[in-house]
Scaffold this active site. Structure first.
Site, PDB file in Angstrom:
ATOM      1  N   CYS A  56       0.943  -1.199   0.162  1.00 17.01           N
ATOM      2  CA  CYS A  56       0.211  -0.118  -0.109  1.00 17.01           C
ATOM      3  C   CYS A  56       0.887   1.122   0.020  1.00 17.01           C
ATOM      4  O   CYS A  56       0.334   2.367  -0.212  1.00 17.01           O
ATOM      5  CB  CYS A  56      -0.807  -0.091   1.277  1.00 17.01           C
ATOM      6  SG  CYS A  56      -2.038  -1.265   0.854  1.00 17.01           S
ATOM      7  N   HIS A 107      -3.604   7.142   2.701  1.00 19.12           N
ATOM      8  CA  HIS A 107      -3.721   5.867   2.036  1.00 19.12           C
ATOM      9  C   HIS A 107      -5.318   5.673   2.742  1.00 19.12           C
ATOM     10  O   HIS A 107      -5.538   5.930   3.926  1.00 19.12           O
ATOM     11  CB  HIS A 107      -2.817   4.865   2.742  1.00 19.12           C
ATOM     12  CG  HIS A 107      -3.254   3.428   2.174  1.00 19.12           C
ATOM     13  ND1 HIS A 107      -3.593   3.178   0.844  1.00 19.12           N
ATOM     14  CD2 HIS A 107      -3.277   2.060   2.793  1.00 19.12           C
ATOM     15  CE1 HIS A 107      -3.971   1.894   0.606  1.00 19.12           C
ATOM     16  NE2 HIS A 107      -3.833   1.530   1.972  1.00 19.12           N
ATOM     17  N   ASN A 115     -10.039  -0.287  -0.514  1.00 13.38           N
ATOM     18  CA  ASN A 115      -8.370  -0.070  -0.686  1.00 13.38           C
ATOM     19  C   ASN A 115      -7.921  -0.402  -1.940  1.00 13.38           C
ATOM     20  O   ASN A 115      -8.014  -1.960  -2.346  1.00 13.38           O
ATOM     21  CB  ASN A 115      -7.818  -0.949   0.616  1.00 13.38           C
ATOM     22  CG  ASN A 115      -6.443  -0.779   0.692  1.00 13.38           C
ATOM     23  OD1 ASN A 115      -5.928  -0.443  -0.293  1.00 13.38           O
ATOM     24  ND2 ASN A 115      -6.128  -1.455   1.938  1.00 13.38           N
TER      25      ASN A 115
HETATM   26  O1  UT7 Z   1      -3.630  -1.329   3.311  1.00 14.84           O
HETATM   27  C1  UT7 Z   1      -3.113  -2.488   3.857  1.00 14.84           C
HETATM   28  C2  UT7 Z   1      -3.377  -2.077   5.281  1.00 14.84           C
HETATM   29  N1  UT7 Z   1      -4.629  -2.662   5.672  1.00 14.84           N
HETATM   30  C3  UT7 Z   1      -5.273  -2.146   6.783  1.00 14.84           C
HETATM   31  O2  UT7 Z   1      -4.717  -1.119   7.188  1.00 14.84           O
HETATM   32  C4  UT7 Z   1      -6.488  -2.907   7.265  1.00 14.84           C
HETATM   33  C5  UT7 Z   1      -6.213  -2.425   8.943  1.00 14.84           C
HETATM   34  N2  UT7 Z   1      -7.388  -3.296   9.677  1.00 14.84           N
HETATM   35  C6  UT7 Z   1      -8.720  -2.792   9.434  1.00 14.84           C
HETATM   36  O3  UT7 Z   1      -9.058  -2.046   8.697  1.00 14.84           O
HETATM   37  C7  UT7 Z   1      -9.660  -3.508  10.430  1.00 14.84           C
HETATM   38  O4  UT7 Z   1      -8.869  -4.382  11.480  1.00 14.84           O
HETATM   39  C8  UT7 Z   1     -10.745  -4.624   9.612  1.00 14.84           C
HETATM   40  C9  UT7 Z   1     -11.691  -3.875   8.726  1.00 14.84           C
HETATM   41  C10 UT7 Z   1      -9.849  -5.408   8.869  1.00 14.84           C
HETATM   42  C11 UT7 Z   1     -11.592  -5.206  10.762  1.00 14.84           C
HETATM   43  O5  UT7 Z   1     -12.324  -4.383  11.551  1.00 14.84           O
HETATM   44  P1  UT7 Z   1     -12.142  -4.648  13.120  1.00 14.84           P
HETATM   45  O6  UT7 Z   1     -12.960  -3.717  13.766  1.00 14.84           O
HETATM   46  O7  UT7 Z   1     -10.698  -4.622  13.591  1.00 14.84           O
HETATM   47  O8  UT7 Z   1     -12.895  -6.100  13.365  1.00 14.84           O
HETATM   48  P2  UT7 Z   1     -12.356  -7.459  13.905  1.00 14.84           P
HETATM   49  O9  UT7 Z   1     -11.518  -8.056  13.049  1.00 14.84           O
HETATM   50  O10 UT7 Z   1     -12.017  -7.027  15.251  1.00 14.84           O
HETATM   51  O11 UT7 Z   1     -13.597  -8.277  14.163  1.00 14.84           O
HETATM   52  C12 UT7 Z   1     -14.793  -7.855  15.049  1.00 14.84           C
HETATM   53  C13 UT7 Z   1     -16.041  -8.839  14.675  1.00 14.84           C
HETATM   54  C14 UT7 Z   1     -15.477 -10.106  14.769  1.00 14.84           C
HETATM   55  O12 UT7 Z   1     -16.542 -10.801  15.271  1.00 14.84           O
HETATM   56  P3  UT7 Z   1     -16.565 -11.396  16.721  1.00 14.84           P
HETATM   57  O13 UT7 Z   1     -15.583 -12.192  17.036  1.00 14.84           O
HETATM   58  O14 UT7 Z   1     -16.420 -10.139  17.700  1.00 14.84           O
HETATM   59  O15 UT7 Z   1     -17.821 -12.255  17.041  1.00 14.84           O
HETATM   60  C15 UT7 Z   1     -15.388 -10.424  13.283  1.00 14.84           C
HETATM   61  O16 UT7 Z   1     -15.720 -11.965  12.876  1.00 14.84           O
HETATM   62  O17 UT7 Z   1     -16.466  -8.508  13.331  1.00 14.84           O
HETATM   63  C16 UT7 Z   1     -16.614  -9.769  12.678  1.00 14.84           C
HETATM   64  N3  UT7 Z   1     -16.663  -9.262  11.266  1.00 14.84           N
HETATM   65  C17 UT7 Z   1     -17.389  -8.955  10.486  1.00 14.84           C
HETATM   66  N4  UT7 Z   1     -18.701  -8.789  10.922  1.00 14.84           N
HETATM   67  C18 UT7 Z   1     -19.627  -8.684   9.523  1.00 14.84           C
HETATM   68  C19 UT7 Z   1     -15.301  -9.285  10.614  1.00 14.84           C
HETATM   69  N5  UT7 Z   1     -15.380  -9.010   9.239  1.00 14.84           N
HETATM   70  C20 UT7 Z   1     -16.927  -8.807   9.154  1.00 14.84           C
HETATM   71  C21 UT7 Z   1     -17.754  -8.292   8.079  1.00 14.84           C
HETATM   72  N6  UT7 Z   1     -19.117  -8.395   8.481  1.00 14.84           N
HETATM   73  N7  UT7 Z   1     -17.253  -7.979   6.939  1.00 14.84           N
END
Ligand code: UT7
Length: 329
Positions: free
Chosen positions: A117, A256, A286
């Site tokens: 990225c 970004h 992204n």
């Molecule tokens: O450009 C390269 C660099 N990349 C980035 O900068 C990305 C960095 N990371 C992020 O942007 C975020 O961590 C994500 C968008 C990938 C995820 O968001 P989050 O708030 O960190 O969610 P999480 O991974 O902590 O997941 C929270 C909950 C989980 O459920 P439980 O375990 O709490 O029941 C996930 O299973 O949200 C669930 N979840 C979803 N639910 C509905 C994860 N993805 C989804 C989804 N829809 N698409």
């Protein structure tokens, strides 16, 4: 005394494929909702390259054609083309070579940089050195990624995040204090394990097993990447701003576009003018090496000659970087 040569941007071109993958369509593919994606990431839709036989170089070539036309430049005038991508059409040759072929650029040398990225930031900084040397007069910087080619559309944690796009800028020398004026980059290779592609390289060659297990798709530990991204993007932008005595309220910030919450966190760390923090993640998601180029392209008309722009990014590697440039037209 001879004035120092700077590399100024003299034009921007961009391309996104026609097909739009909406949150509604994604919700029918995996267990997710528009509400979750908008509140956790801020993406409404992303463009996906669906045409058979087309790949990253086709998007890059389209962006370059638009750039050449816009800047009234002939392909034979180009001295160098560098492409920032992690989704080159093939492991080799470089995507940059294919873009040159598709745009009839025959007098240039060309290569890729694989910096995730940070693709555009690292490529722009590298290209600027060539222009500043005085040996190269017209240099094209491309950022292009077909992220859909490595996205697992059964994984709700990653498939809403990514889109496909390409952008390109033309760099030319100037003795005015315009163009790329400073930059700061960093890499911490220990972060590799949080964000990578497991199969397809020399470590794990593709097999039926790797395909069955989706190991040729993006592997990301979202929370770890998120935490690093917030800290490093804010740190590096702040360093470039303070070192050069810039007023954060005066600069255009082009961050970004990986997650709206990351951009908001950077905004809270440094007091920017909210109207000058440029965001278009909602439309494209992204697009890795293309994100900042899409921002430049979408907001180009807002910039005036002499405006200060700070570009910052974070991604796989881990790598991060920020560039300060003065807009030249
Ligand atoms: O450009 C390269 C660099 N990349 C980035 O900068 C990305 C960095 N990371 C992020 O942007 C975020 O961590 C994500 C968008 C990938 C995820 O968001 P989050 O708030 O960190 O969610 P999480 O991974 O902590 O997941 C929270 C909950 C989980 O459920 P439980 O375990 O709490 O029941 C996930 O299973 O949200 C669930 N979840 C979803 N639910 C509905 C994860 N993805 C989804 C989804 N829809 N698409």
């Amino acid at each position: 005394m001879e004035k120092k040569l700077r590399a100024k941007i003299t034009g921007v071109g961009s391309y996104v494929p026609d097909y739009i993958l909406t949150n509604e369509e994604l919700s029918a593919m995996v267990d997710t909702t528009d509400e979750w994606i908008m509140s956790h990431v801020g993406i409404k839709e992303r463009h996906i390259l669906k045409e058979p036989g087309k790949a990253t170089s086709d998007m890059g070539a389209e962006a370059v054609k638009r750039l050449l036309e816009k800047t009234n430049t002939k392909p034979e005038e180009i001295d160098l083309l560098i492409c920032g991508t992690v989704t080159a059409d093939m492991l080799f040759p470089a995507c940059a070579c294919l873009i040159c072929d598709k745009t009839n650029i025959r007098n240039a040398f060309a290569f890729d940089l694989n910096t995730g990225c940070c693709g555009f930031i690292y490529t722009l900084a590298t290209a600027a050195r060539y222009v500043e040397s005085g040996r190269y007069k017209k240099v094209i910087v491309v950022g292009a990624d077909m992220n859909s080619s490595m996205t697992d559309y059964t994984d709700r944690a990653t498939c809403p995040l990514f889109g496909d796009a390409a952008g390109a800028v033309l760099l030319e020398p100037t003795t005015e204090e315009l163009g790329v004026l400073d930059e700061k980059m960093g890499t911490d290779g220990s972060g590799w394990s949080h964000l990578h592609l497991k199969a397809g390289g020399s470590l794990m060659r593709p097999t039926y097993k790797t395909i069955d297990e989706h190991l040729q798709c993006i592997y990301m530990e979202g929370q770890a990447v998120f935490k690093w991204a917030v800290v490093k993007m804010a740190d590096v932008a702040e360093e470039v701003i303070h070192k050069n005595g810039l007023d954060p309220m005066d600069v255009w910030l082009l961050p970004h576009q990986a997650n709206l919450r990351i951009i908001d966190a950077v905004k809270h760390r440094i007091e920017f003018n909210p109207e000058k923090v440029l965001v278009n993640i909602e439309k494209y998601g992204n697009t890795s090496g293309a994100t900042i180029l899409l921002v430049l392209s979408d907001f180009e008309k807002k910039f005036k000659k002499g405006d200060d722009l700070v570009l910052c990014s974070f991604g796989a590697g881990f790598s991060w970087g920020a560039i300060w440039l003065k807009w030249a037209y």
